[in-house]
Design a protein around this motif. Structure first.
Motif: not given
Length: 124
Positions: A55-65, A102-104, A112-120
């Motif tokens: 799970x990659x979380x991309x934030x709308x700001x440069x604030x730490x998360x 963290x995805x930048x 926010x942008x969330x990318x969920x990659x599924x790995x078999x």
């Protein structure tokens, strides 16, 4: 997805929303995931064909998360993908791991942008 005063669309483990607000956000996220999940034509992941999630979380700001704090959002999305038939269940025998990154920056103001990659996982 955004967290604005107009519409809160993300759940954070550090938040303490009223249970009705949390239920509304959860239902919204789950509906989004069902719709996205139905776009994919794949053989469902099962106990015999397990997977893991990145799970990659991309934030709308440069604030730490802290990306794992968004687990409540991701749980609602995973439940929606379960409803869509991506996997037979979201238990530990089907989804063996879930990692957060963290995805930048998301590139969209206030979203926010969330990318969920599924790995078999080979040889389940």
């Amino acid at each position: 997805m955004s967290n604005t005063k107009q519409r809160k669309e993300m759940l954070n483990a550090n938040d303490r929303p009223h249970w009705t607000q949390k239920a509304q956000i959860t239902a919204y996220l789950r509906r989004i995931a069902v719709l996205k999940g139905q776009e994919y034509k794949t053989i469902p992941y099962t106990k015999k064909r397990p997977c893991g999630l990145v799970v990659t979380i991309c934030a709308p700001t440069k604030r730490r998360m802290d990306p794992p704090n968004f687990y409540p959002t991701v749980k609602a999305l995973v439940d929606g993908l379960t409803d869509a038939g991506i996997w037979s269940d979201d238990n530990h025998e089907v989804i063996r791991f879930m990692t957060f990154e963290y995805g930048g920056l998301s590139g969209v103001k206030g979203k926010y942008k969330i990318v969920i990659e599924v790995e078999e996982i080979e040889n389940g």
